[in-house]
Design a protein around this motif. Structure first.
Motif, mmCIF file in Angstrom:
data_model
loop_
_atom_site.group_PDB
_atom_site.id
_atom_site.type_symbol
_atom_site.label_atom_id
_atom_site.label_comp_id
_atom_site.label_asym_id
_atom_site.label_seq_id
_atom_site.Cartn_x
_atom_site.Cartn_y
_atom_site.Cartn_z
ATOM 1 N N VAL A 1 0.830 -1.204 0.000
ATOM 2 C CA VAL A 1 0.000 0.000 0.000
ATOM 3 C C VAL A 1 0.867 1.258 0.000
ATOM 4 C CG1 VAL A 1 -1.673 1.338 1.342
ATOM 5 C CG2 VAL A 1 -1.968 -1.125 1.110
ATOM 6 N N LEU A 2 1.901 1.265 0.845
ATOM 7 C CA LEU A 2 2.762 2.443 0.943
ATOM 8 C C LEU A 2 3.535 2.710 -0.348
ATOM 9 C CD1 LEU A 2 4.206 2.059 4.566
ATOM 10 C CD2 LEU A 2 2.516 3.727 3.772
ATOM 11 N N SER A 3 3.787 1.656 -1.111
ATOM 12 C CA SER A 3 4.577 1.813 -2.338
ATOM 13 C C SER A 3 3.719 2.103 -3.561
ATOM 14 C CB SER A 3 5.389 0.542 -2.598
ATOM 15 O OG SER A 3 4.528 -0.558 -2.894
ATOM 16 N N ALA A 4 2.415 2.211 -3.364
ATOM 17 C CA ALA A 4 1.510 2.291 -4.514
ATOM 18 C C ALA A 4 1.156 3.721 -4.922
ATOM 19 C CB ALA A 4 0.227 1.515 -4.211
ATOM 20 N N GLY A 5 1.796 4.715 -4.298
ATOM 21 C CA GLY A 5 1.559 6.097 -4.709
ATOM 22 C C GLY A 5 0.258 6.704 -4.230
ATOM 23 N N HIS A 6 -0.235 6.253 -3.065
ATOM 24 C CA HIS A 6 -1.510 6.759 -2.560
ATOM 25 C C HIS A 6 -1.365 7.993 -1.667
ATOM 26 C CE1 HIS A 6 -3.772 3.534 -4.291
ATOM 27 N NE2 HIS A 6 -3.144 2.581 -3.603
ATOM 28 N N ASP A 7 -0.163 8.507 -1.486
ATOM 29 C CA ASP A 7 0.070 9.724 -0.705
ATOM 30 C C ASP A 7 -0.484 9.589 0.717
ATOM 31 O OD1 ASP A 7 1.073 12.281 -0.299
ATOM 32 O OD2 ASP A 7 -0.809 13.244 -0.866
ATOM 33 N N ILE A 8 -0.070 8.525 1.378
ATOM 34 C CA ILE A 8 -0.528 8.269 2.742
ATOM 35 C C ILE A 8 0.317 9.068 3.723
ATOM 36 C CG2 ILE A 8 -0.711 6.492 4.533
ATOM 37 C CD1 ILE A 8 -1.421 4.528 2.251
ATOM 38 N N LYS A 9 -0.351 9.820 4.614
ATOM 39 C CA LYS A 9 0.331 10.695 5.560
ATOM 40 C C LYS A 9 0.228 10.213 7.015
ATOM 41 C CE LYS A 9 1.528 13.836 2.549
ATOM 42 N NZ LYS A 9 2.966 13.993 2.193
ATOM 43 N N CYS A 10 -0.808 9.452 7.327
ATOM 44 C CA CYS A 10 -1.073 9.079 8.721
ATOM 45 C C CYS A 10 -1.288 7.578 8.830
ATOM 46 C CB CYS A 10 -2.315 9.799 9.245
ATOM 47 S SG CYS A 10 -2.348 11.570 8.899
ATOM 48 N N MET A 11 -1.119 7.080 10.050
ATOM 49 C CA MET A 11 -1.228 5.637 10.220
ATOM 50 C C MET A 11 -1.704 5.296 11.618
ATOM 51 S SD MET A 11 1.704 2.740 9.499
ATOM 52 C CE MET A 11 2.926 3.466 10.568
ATOM 53 N N PHE A 12 -2.566 4.278 11.702
ATOM 54 C CA PHE A 12 -2.819 3.607 12.979
ATOM 55 C C PHE A 12 -2.140 2.259 12.921
ATOM 56 C CE2 PHE A 12 -4.702 0.123 15.236
ATOM 57 C CZ PHE A 12 -4.618 0.577 16.531
ATOM 58 N N THR A 13 -1.465 1.875 14.004
ATOM 59 C CA THR A 13 -0.922 0.525 14.099
ATOM 60 C C THR A 13 -0.653 0.195 15.559
ATOM 61 O OG1 THR A 13 0.697 -1.011 13.169
ATOM 62 C CG2 THR A 13 1.511 1.161 13.827
ATOM 63 N N THR A 14 -0.236 -1.032 15.809
ATOM 64 C CA THR A 14 0.122 -1.464 17.161
ATOM 65 C C THR A 14 1.641 -1.438 17.294
ATOM 66 O OG1 THR A 14 0.377 -3.814 16.628
ATOM 67 C CG2 THR A 14 -1.873 -3.022 17.084
ATOM 68 N N PRO A 15 2.167 -1.392 18.518
ATOM 69 C CA PRO A 15 3.618 -1.330 18.689
ATOM 70 C C PRO A 15 4.383 -2.432 17.960
ATOM 71 C CG PRO A 15 2.555 -0.787 20.749
ATOM 72 C CD PRO A 15 1.457 -1.230 19.813
ATOM 73 N N LYS A 16 3.924 -3.669 18.076
ATOM 74 C CA LYS A 16 4.638 -4.772 17.435
ATOM 75 C C LYS A 16 4.630 -4.656 15.918
ATOM 76 C CE LYS A 16 4.350 -8.358 20.998
ATOM 77 N NZ LYS A 16 3.877 -9.714 21.313
ATOM 78 N N LEU A 17 3.490 -4.237 15.365
ATOM 79 C CA LEU A 17 3.414 -4.107 13.908
ATOM 80 C C LEU A 17 4.201 -2.900 13.419
ATOM 81 C CD1 LEU A 17 -0.329 -5.063 13.351
ATOM 82 C CD2 LEU A 17 1.688 -6.413 12.734
ATOM 83 N N LEU A 18 4.214 -1.833 14.201
ATOM 84 C CA LEU A 18 5.016 -0.674 13.830
ATOM 85 C C LEU A 18 6.496 -1.046 13.766
ATOM 86 C CD1 LEU A 18 5.373 2.316 13.232
ATOM 87 C CD2 LEU A 18 5.422 2.735 15.705
ATOM 88 N N GLU A 19 6.946 -1.788 14.758
ATOM 89 C CA GLU A 19 8.344 -2.213 14.777
ATOM 90 C C GLU A 19 8.657 -3.104 13.580
ATOM 91 O OE1 GLU A 19 11.445 -4.432 17.865
ATOM 92 O OE2 GLU A 19 9.591 -3.519 18.615
ATOM 93 N N ALA A 20 7.758 -4.040 13.284
ATOM 94 C CA ALA A 20 7.985 -4.946 12.155
ATOM 95 C C ALA A 20 8.010 -4.184 10.834
ATOM 96 C CB ALA A 20 6.898 -6.026 12.127
ATOM 97 N N LEU A 21 7.110 -3.211 10.692
ATOM 98 C CA LEU A 21 7.075 -2.423 9.462
ATOM 99 C C LEU A 21 8.339 -1.583 9.321
ATOM 100 C CD1 LEU A 21 5.663 -1.311 6.950
ATOM 101 C CD2 LEU A 21 4.541 0.376 8.433
ATOM 102 N N ALA A 22 8.750 -0.942 10.409
ATOM 103 C CA ALA A 22 9.949 -0.105 10.363
ATOM 104 C C ALA A 22 11.182 -0.928 9.989
ATOM 105 C CB ALA A 22 10.161 0.593 11.705
ATOM 106 N N MET A 23 11.289 -2.127 10.570
ATOM 107 C CA MET A 23 12.448 -2.975 10.274
ATOM 108 C C MET A 23 12.436 -3.435 8.821
ATOM 109 S SD MET A 23 14.057 -2.796 13.076
ATOM 110 C CE MET A 23 15.368 -3.990 12.795
ATOM 111 N N ARG A 24 11.257 -3.765 8.297
ATOM 112 C CA ARG A 24 11.164 -4.176 6.888
ATOM 113 C C ARG A 24 11.588 -3.032 5.967
ATOM 114 N NH1 ARG A 24 7.792 -7.161 3.525
ATOM 115 N NH2 ARG A 24 7.913 -8.765 5.138
ATOM 116 N N LEU A 25 11.107 -1.821 6.265
ATOM 117 C CA LEU A 25 11.457 -0.686 5.425
ATOM 118 C C LEU A 25 12.953 -0.393 5.491
ATOM 119 C CD1 LEU A 25 8.413 1.664 6.127
ATOM 120 C CD2 LEU A 25 8.869 0.341 4.050
ATOM 121 N N MET A 26 13.541 -0.572 6.677
ATOM 122 C CA MET A 26 14.989 -0.385 6.799
ATOM 123 C C MET A 26 15.740 -1.383 5.919
ATOM 124 S SD MET A 26 15.583 0.311 10.867
ATOM 125 C CE MET A 26 14.690 1.608 11.741
ATOM 126 N N GLU A 27 15.264 -2.629 5.916
ATOM 127 C CA GLU A 27 15.893 -3.649 5.070
ATOM 128 C C GLU A 27 15.801 -3.269 3.590
ATOM 129 O OE1 GLU A 27 13.926 -7.290 5.954
ATOM 130 O OE2 GLU A 27 14.661 -7.411 8.018
#
Length: 358
Positions: A186-212
């Motif tokens: 979703v984030l890579s699809a050009g939808h101009d997303i500015k805000c997000m709801f997530t849980t701590p564990k999922l936020l950490e997993a997403l951040a680590m994936r993006l870092m990779e």
């Protein structure tokens, strides 16, 4: 508003809600039937918040199973009704019938979000539980209320909990990766997303994936994150702000299907990332009470169990004992009523509590 004015507002609100739920013309069938066994008359004998102690503590088993319409006040019997579930990893889940409360709760919460970080008109990513949970519709409404379009992932937290309980961590990690794959797409699809709801564990997993992948949450265009859960500790907060989302604003929240959203006290670096939550009074009240006497508040800074009272025209829940504990906090600006910090699973249940995606 002063503390005295807030208490006066709460007492008046309690009287209004009691009259509503116990009036035969407007009340909910559950409470109208329950009142027949009381040794007091709620409409005559409840004149302030403290008088709610006349009720026995609310049993969560009352919310398990139907008929669900016993919870719908007669005044709303011709309205469209939603049902939201909580729990349900094993056995029958707790259910709440809702007409408009989830809209109201999140519109009120919207007023606490800074526009510079949660821009009006900005699109959102809902990276959290879907299915019968209120979060799915409520976060989408929050986004729409602020003028944006919400993108959602498919996530079943009950499946995650079952995998963890089985000790099947490899499959749990594969499912987590599947959820994160959806978010990255979703984030890579050009939808101009500015805000997000997530849980701590999922936020950490997403951040680590993006870092990779050689990028970051900030570089993906996210400017504001709303997150919550018992994993949201001061230690994790500091880690997230310094290592995962540097330069992105994040607001902690504590909430559930019965309460709505408790906002955190404004962030103060001098507090060492301490997180204090304050319920959305007068629609809900949080108290931190003695482990051996649920009608007795602990002192400020002392530890106790979290006690919730829900006071809306759609739902009256007096003295619901949460599966959480924490420390009682003093009123603050802009919340002139008690709060709670250090929220964590109640110690008597902690060894049997599986946190899952939260």
């Amino acid at each position: 508003m002063t503390e005295a004015e807030a208490r006066e507002q709460l007492d008046a609100h309690v009287c209004e809600i009691i009259e509503w739920h116990f009036n035969p013309e407007t009340g909910s069938p559950f409470w109208l039937e329950k009142a027949q066994s009381f040794n007091f008359d709620p409409r005559k004998d409840v004149k302030c918040f403290d008088d709610l102690k006349k009720f026995e503590h609310f049993e969560d088993e009352w919310l398990r199973g139907g008929p669900i319409r016993r919870w719908v006040p007669k005044a709303y019997e011709n309205e469209k009704v939603y049902v939201f579930e909580t729990g349900g990893t094993t056995g029958i889940p707790k259910s709440r019938a809702v007409v408009n409360d989830h809209w109201i709760d999140y519109e009120n919460f919207s007023d606490t979000l800074p526009d510079e970080h949660f821009p009006k008109g900005g699109n959102w990513l809902m990276l959290g539980p879907s299915g019968p949970r209120r979060l799915r519709l409520a976060v989408e409404h929050l986004c729409q209320h602020r003028g944006g379009i919400c993108f959602c992932v498919d996530l079943d937290p009950r499946w995650v909990v079952k995998l963890i309980k089985r000790g099947n961590m490899a499959e749990m990690e594969a499912y987590r990766d599947h959820v994160i794959d959806q978010a990255v797409t979703v984030l890579s699809a050009g939808h101009d997303i500015k805000c997000m709801f997530t849980t701590p564990k999922l936020l950490e997993a997403l951040a680590m994936r993006l870092m990779e992948d050689g990028t970051s949450i900030k570089e993906q265009g996210i400017t504001g994150i709303f997150s919550g859960g018992t994993e949201f500790t001061p230690q994790w907060y500091r880690f997230a702000m310094e290592e995962l989302i540097e330069g992105v604003y994040m607001t902690p929240t504590y909430g559930n299907t019965l309460m709505g959203l408790a906002c955190s006290k404004p962030f103060d670096p001098a507090d060492e990332y301490k997180i204090s939550y304050h319920a959305p009074q007068p629609r809900a009240v949080i108290e931190v009470v003695d482990f051996d006497d649920y009608n007795k508040l602990v002192g400020y800074g002392e530890t106790g169990r979290v006690k919730l009272t829900t006071l809306t025209k759609e739902l009256f829940v007096p003295g619901f004992m949460e599966r959480d504990e924490g420390e009682r906090e003093k009123p603050c600006e802009p919340y002139p009523w008690d709060g709670v910090s250090g929220v964590r699973p109640y110690h008597e249940f902690a060894t049997t509590t599986t946190v899952g995606v939260y």
